[in-house]
Design a protein around this motif. Structure first.
Motif, PDB file in Angstrom:
ATOM      1  N   HIS A   5       6.782  -0.782   3.880  1.00  0.00           N
ATOM      2  CA  HIS A   5       6.283  -0.028   2.725  1.00  0.00           C
ATOM      3  C   HIS A   5       7.390   0.167   1.689  1.00  0.00           C
ATOM      4  O   HIS A   5       7.165  -0.001   0.479  1.00  0.00           O
ATOM      5  N   ALA A   6       8.589   0.500   2.161  1.00  0.00           N
ATOM      6  CA  ALA A   6       9.716   0.680   1.245  1.00  0.00           C
ATOM      7  C   ALA A   6      10.075  -0.634   0.558  1.00  0.00           C
ATOM      8  O   ALA A   6      10.407  -0.653  -0.634  1.00  0.00           O
ATOM      9  N   LEU A   7      10.012  -1.729   1.297  1.00  0.00           N
ATOM     10  CA  LEU A   7      10.342  -3.037   0.733  1.00  0.00           C
ATOM     11  C   LEU A   7       9.359  -3.429  -0.364  1.00  0.00           C
ATOM     12  O   LEU A   7       9.768  -3.870  -1.451  1.00  0.00           O
ATOM     13  N   LEU A   8       8.072  -3.292  -0.103  1.00  0.00           N
ATOM     14  CA  LEU A   8       7.080  -3.676  -1.100  1.00  0.00           C
ATOM     15  C   LEU A   8       7.186  -2.824  -2.355  1.00  0.00           C
ATOM     16  O   LEU A   8       7.013  -3.318  -3.479  1.00  0.00           O
ATOM     17  N   ALA A   9       7.512  -1.544  -2.179  1.00  0.00           N
ATOM     18  CA  ALA A   9       7.675  -0.665  -3.338  1.00  0.00           C
ATOM     19  C   ALA A   9       8.930  -1.026  -4.124  1.00  0.00           C
ATOM     20  O   ALA A   9       8.901  -1.156  -5.349  1.00  0.00           O
ATOM     21  N   ALA A  10      10.057  -1.206  -3.403  1.00  0.00           N
ATOM     22  CA  ALA A  10      11.312  -1.501  -4.082  1.00  0.00           C
ATOM     23  C   ALA A  10      11.276  -2.854  -4.781  1.00  0.00           C
ATOM     24  O   ALA A  10      11.868  -3.044  -5.848  1.00  0.00           O
ATOM     25  N   ALA A  11      10.574  -3.810  -4.177  1.00  0.00           N
ATOM     26  CA  ALA A  11      10.489  -5.152  -4.757  1.00  0.00           C
ATOM     27  C   ALA A  11       9.432  -5.257  -5.841  1.00  0.00           C
ATOM     28  O   ALA A  11       9.366  -6.268  -6.540  1.00  0.00           O
ATOM     29  N   GLY A  12       8.616  -4.225  -5.968  1.00  0.00           N
ATOM     30  CA  GLY A  12       7.557  -4.276  -6.967  1.00  0.00           C
ATOM     31  C   GLY A  12       6.511  -5.317  -6.675  1.00  0.00           C
ATOM     32  O   GLY A  12       5.989  -5.962  -7.586  1.00  0.00           O
ATOM     33  N   ILE A  13       6.191  -5.501  -5.398  1.00  0.00           N
ATOM     34  CA  ILE A  13       5.160  -6.462  -5.010  1.00  0.00           C
ATOM     35  C   ILE A  13       3.807  -5.758  -5.097  1.00  0.00           C
ATOM     36  O   ILE A  13       3.500  -4.883  -4.290  1.00  0.00           O
ATOM     37  N   PRO A  14       2.996  -6.111  -6.067  1.00  0.00           N
ATOM     38  CA  PRO A  14       1.750  -5.365  -6.261  1.00  0.00           C
ATOM     39  C   PRO A  14       0.708  -5.692  -5.201  1.00  0.00           C
ATOM     40  O   PRO A  14       0.605  -6.826  -4.747  1.00  0.00           O
ATOM     41  N   GLY A  15      -0.038  -4.688  -4.816  1.00  0.00           N
ATOM     42  CA  GLY A  15      -1.158  -4.902  -3.927  1.00  0.00           C
ATOM     43  C   GLY A  15      -2.388  -5.281  -4.721  1.00  0.00           C
ATOM     44  O   GLY A  15      -2.327  -5.437  -5.947  1.00  0.00           O
ATOM     45  N   PRO A  16      -3.513  -5.432  -4.050  1.00  0.00           N
ATOM     46  CA  PRO A  16      -3.692  -5.232  -2.612  1.00  0.00           C
ATOM     47  C   PRO A  16      -3.150  -6.409  -1.812  1.00  0.00           C
ATOM     48  O   PRO A  16      -2.875  -7.474  -2.362  1.00  0.00           O
ATOM     49  N   TYR A  17      -3.006  -6.196  -0.489  1.00  0.00           N
ATOM     50  CA  TYR A  17      -2.381  -7.183   0.370  1.00  0.00           C
ATOM     51  C   TYR A  17      -3.353  -7.695   1.427  1.00  0.00           C
ATOM     52  O   TYR A  17      -4.210  -6.973   1.922  1.00  0.00           O
ATOM     53  N   VAL A  18      -3.151  -8.955   1.773  1.00  0.00           N
ATOM     54  CA  VAL A  18      -3.691  -9.512   3.008  1.00  0.00           C
ATOM     55  C   VAL A  18      -2.517  -9.628   3.961  1.00  0.00           C
ATOM     56  O   VAL A  18      -1.482 -10.221   3.618  1.00  0.00           O
ATOM     57  N   LEU A  19      -2.621  -9.042   5.126  1.00  0.00           N
ATOM     58  CA  LEU A  19      -1.544  -9.062   6.109  1.00  0.00           C
ATOM     59  C   LEU A  19      -1.842 -10.130   7.153  1.00  0.00           C
ATOM     60  O   LEU A  19      -2.915 -10.124   7.769  1.00  0.00           O
ATOM     61  N   ALA A  20      -0.907 -11.060   7.331  1.00  0.00           N
ATOM     62  CA  ALA A  20      -1.023 -12.083   8.364  1.00  0.00           C
ATOM     63  C   ALA A  20       0.114 -11.868   9.341  1.00  0.00           C
ATOM     64  O   ALA A  20       1.283 -11.936   8.960  1.00  0.00           O
ATOM     65  N   ALA A  21      -0.212 -11.608  10.598  1.00  0.00           N
ATOM     66  CA  ALA A  21       0.802 -11.120  11.527  1.00  0.00           C
ATOM     67  C   ALA A  21       0.692 -11.803  12.876  1.00  0.00           C
ATOM     68  O   ALA A  21      -0.404 -11.996  13.406  1.00  0.00           O
ATOM     69  N   HIS A  22       1.860 -12.148  13.419  1.00  0.00           N
ATOM     70  CA  HIS A  22       1.928 -12.804  14.721  1.00  0.00           C
ATOM     71  C   HIS A  22       2.387 -11.836  15.793  1.00  0.00           C
ATOM     72  O   HIS A  22       3.299 -11.030  15.579  1.00  0.00           O
ATOM     73  N   SER A  23       1.777 -11.917  16.967  1.00  0.00           N
ATOM     74  CA  SER A  23       2.242 -11.232  18.170  1.00  0.00           C
ATOM     75  C   SER A  23       2.453  -9.736  17.895  1.00  0.00           C
ATOM     76  O   SER A  23       1.545  -9.069  17.412  1.00  0.00           O
ATOM     77  N   ALA A  24       3.647  -9.211  18.197  1.00  0.00           N
ATOM     78  CA  ALA A  24       3.905  -7.783  17.983  1.00  0.00           C
ATOM     79  C   ALA A  24       3.812  -7.401  16.522  1.00  0.00           C
ATOM     80  O   ALA A  24       3.616  -6.221  16.195  1.00  0.00           O
ATOM     81  N   GLY A  25       3.945  -8.378  15.619  1.00  0.00           N
ATOM     82  CA  GLY A  25       3.754  -8.082  14.208  1.00  0.00           C
ATOM     83  C   GLY A  25       2.359  -7.585  13.907  1.00  0.00           C
ATOM     84  O   GLY A  25       2.141  -6.891  12.905  1.00  0.00           O
ATOM     85  N   GLY A  26       1.396  -7.934  14.768  1.00  0.00           N
ATOM     86  CA  GLY A  26       0.048  -7.429  14.577  1.00  0.00           C
ATOM     87  C   GLY A  26      -0.044  -5.918  14.709  1.00  0.00           C
ATOM     88  O   GLY A  26      -0.865  -5.271  14.054  1.00  0.00           O
ATOM     89  N   LEU A  27       0.790  -5.342  15.572  1.00  0.00           N
ATOM     90  CA  LEU A  27       0.834  -3.883  15.676  1.00  0.00           C
ATOM     91  C   LEU A  27       1.302  -3.271  14.362  1.00  0.00           C
ATOM     92  O   LEU A  27       0.781  -2.244  13.916  1.00  0.00           O
ATOM     93  N   VAL A  28       2.296  -3.917  13.749  1.00  0.00           N
ATOM     94  CA  VAL A  28       2.819  -3.436  12.466  1.00  0.00           C
ATOM     95  C   VAL A  28       1.735  -3.528  11.396  1.00  0.00           C
ATOM     96  O   VAL A  28       1.512  -2.583  10.630  1.00  0.00           O
ATOM     97  N   ALA A  29       1.055  -4.666  11.333  1.00  0.00           N
ATOM     98  CA  ALA A  29       0.020  -4.864  10.318  1.00  0.00           C
ATOM     99  C   ALA A  29      -1.099  -3.834  10.457  1.00  0.00           C
ATOM    100  O   ALA A  29      -1.550  -3.240   9.468  1.00  0.00           O
ATOM    101  N   ARG A  30      -1.544  -3.604  11.673  1.00  0.00           N
ATOM    102  CA  ARG A  30      -2.657  -2.681  11.868  1.00  0.00           C
ATOM    103  C   ARG A  30      -2.244  -1.245  11.584  1.00  0.00           C
ATOM    104  O   ARG A  30      -3.010  -0.473  10.979  1.00  0.00           O
ATOM    105  N   LEU A  31      -1.036  -0.855  11.995  1.00  0.00           N
ATOM    106  CA  LEU A  31      -0.588   0.500  11.709  1.00  0.00           C
ATOM    107  C   LEU A  31      -0.371   0.678  10.211  1.00  0.00           C
ATOM    108  O   LEU A  31      -0.668   1.745   9.655  1.00  0.00           O
ATOM    109  N   TYR A  32       0.136  -0.364   9.553  1.00  0.00           N
ATOM    110  CA  TYR A  32       0.300  -0.287   8.092  1.00  0.00           C
ATOM    111  C   TYR A  32      -1.059  -0.057   7.427  1.00  0.00           C
ATOM    112  O   TYR A  32      -1.197   0.773   6.530  1.00  0.00           O
ATOM    113  N   ALA A  33      -2.075  -0.803   7.868  1.00  0.00           N
ATOM    114  CA  ALA A  33      -3.397  -0.660   7.272  1.00  0.00           C
ATOM    115  C   ALA A  33      -4.000   0.711   7.548  1.00  0.00           C
ATOM    116  O   ALA A  33      -4.751   1.243   6.725  1.00  0.00           O
ATOM    117  N   SER A  34      -3.688   1.287   8.707  1.00  0.00           N
ATOM    118  CA  SER A  34      -4.156   2.651   8.991  1.00  0.00           C
ATOM    119  C   SER A  34      -3.449   3.669   8.118  1.00  0.00           C
ATOM    120  O   SER A  34      -4.059   4.628   7.633  1.00  0.00           O
TER     121      SER A  34
END
Length: 310
Positions: A125-154
């Motif tokens: 979240h801090a990275l996307l804000a600092a980099a000015g990457i505008p949403g909305p986002y589609v999250l594509a996540a592998h393995s344990a990264g899927g936990l990150v993607a789902r928690l981010y979406a929550s």
């Protein structure tokens, strides 16, 4: 085929429409970010445990240029960004790079380990804000990264409009393993999964995300609790599951039973939103984005198209 040229990491804010590769300050430390392509929604690639962001662009199985890998493939139809979490590594295939190093260390600043899924969500979240990457986002996540993607979406439901889970970790899979193994089998399995001594000896800053006992590790508990308290909003979702069984971790491992549990865990992920699709990657092991990159590209394209239509 889209071909990415070399770049030099620099602290900077990326252009939201051009190529960028460099370090982004998120407040006292920096994360390495690489973005390509134009258009929206922006696709954010979340790597699996210990994997650098370039696992989505570097071919670890065949000589460079023979196949279109995920990040350049997605960049052909929308904006796509990948990043290095602290402590991740880039694998080296000795047959393709006989003079290469043992591994490539993370290009992001190190942090104390272990960490939790919530820590990784905060970084993203801090990275996307600092980099000015505008949403909305589609999250594509592998393995344990899927936990990150789902928690981010929550945590940030307004920011996420689609998702592709690539053989993603289900927060309950280790609980189901424990229920279906003898105590001795499970103890041996968990010990082998938590033994990072060889990697830590070579790379003391290596990423650690899970702690014992695995079924109750904070990183999975956080996702389990979020799933109950903040269910994902309806969105296009494709779940990709491996088709080639995992190697047995030790003799006597009940492969068929464990594969059935993992397949059920992938089917369960299709229930986190309505109308999700499950696709079995019949020619892939766990690393579908390396074994069948075009399948992952096609899944992301399907989700991006559905988002655009909506």
């Amino acid at each position: 085929m889209v071909v990415f040229g070399p770049s030099s990491p620099v602290d900077a804010a990326p252009d939201t429409s051009g190529d960028f590769a460099g370090l982004v300050d998120i407040g006292g430390r920096s994360l390495y970010l690489e973005c390509h392509g134009q258009g929206g929604p922006t696709v954010i690639l979340e790597s699996g445990l210990d994997s650098r962001g370039d696992v989505w662009s570097r071919d670890n199985e065949q000589p460079a240029g023979e196949r279109t890998m995920v990040q350049p493939g997605v960049a052909a139809f929308t904006r796509v960004c990948a990043y290095d979490r602290p402590g991740t590594i880039g694998e080296v295939n000795p047959s393709l790079d006989p003079d290469g190093p043992e591994f490539y260390p993370s290009r992001s600043d190190p942090v104390p380990q272990p960490r939790t899924t919530q820590d990784l969500v905060a970084d993203l979240h801090a990275l996307l804000a600092a980099a000015g990457i505008p949403g909305p986002y589609v999250l594509a996540a592998h393995s344990a990264g899927g936990l990150v993607a789902r928690l981010y979406a929550s945590n940030y439901p307004d920011d996420v409009v689609g998702m592709v889970l690539v053989d993603s970790t289900n927060e309950n899979v280790w609980r189901d393993f424990r229920q279906n193994l003898t105590p001795a089998q499970y103890a041996r399995f968990e010990a082998s999964n938590l033994d990072h001594s060889e990697l830590e000896a070579a790379y003391p800053e290596a990423e650690e995300l899970f702690t014992a006992p695995l079924p109750d590790s904070p990183s999975v508990v956080q996702v389990r609790e979020a799933r109950a308290a903040a269910p994902l909003r309806p969105m296009p979702l494709v779940v990709l599951a491996h088709g080639i069984p995992f190697s047995a971790p030790f003799p006597g491992w009940p492969t068929a039973k464990m594969e059935a549990i993992m397949r059920d865990a992938q089917k369960d992920l299709t229930t986190v939103v309505p109308n999700a699709h499950l696709v079995v990657a019949t020619e892939s092991g766990h690393n579908i984005h390396q074994d069948q990159p075009q399948l992952v590209i096609d899944a992301i394209a399907q989700v991006v198209a559905a988002v655009r239509q909506r």
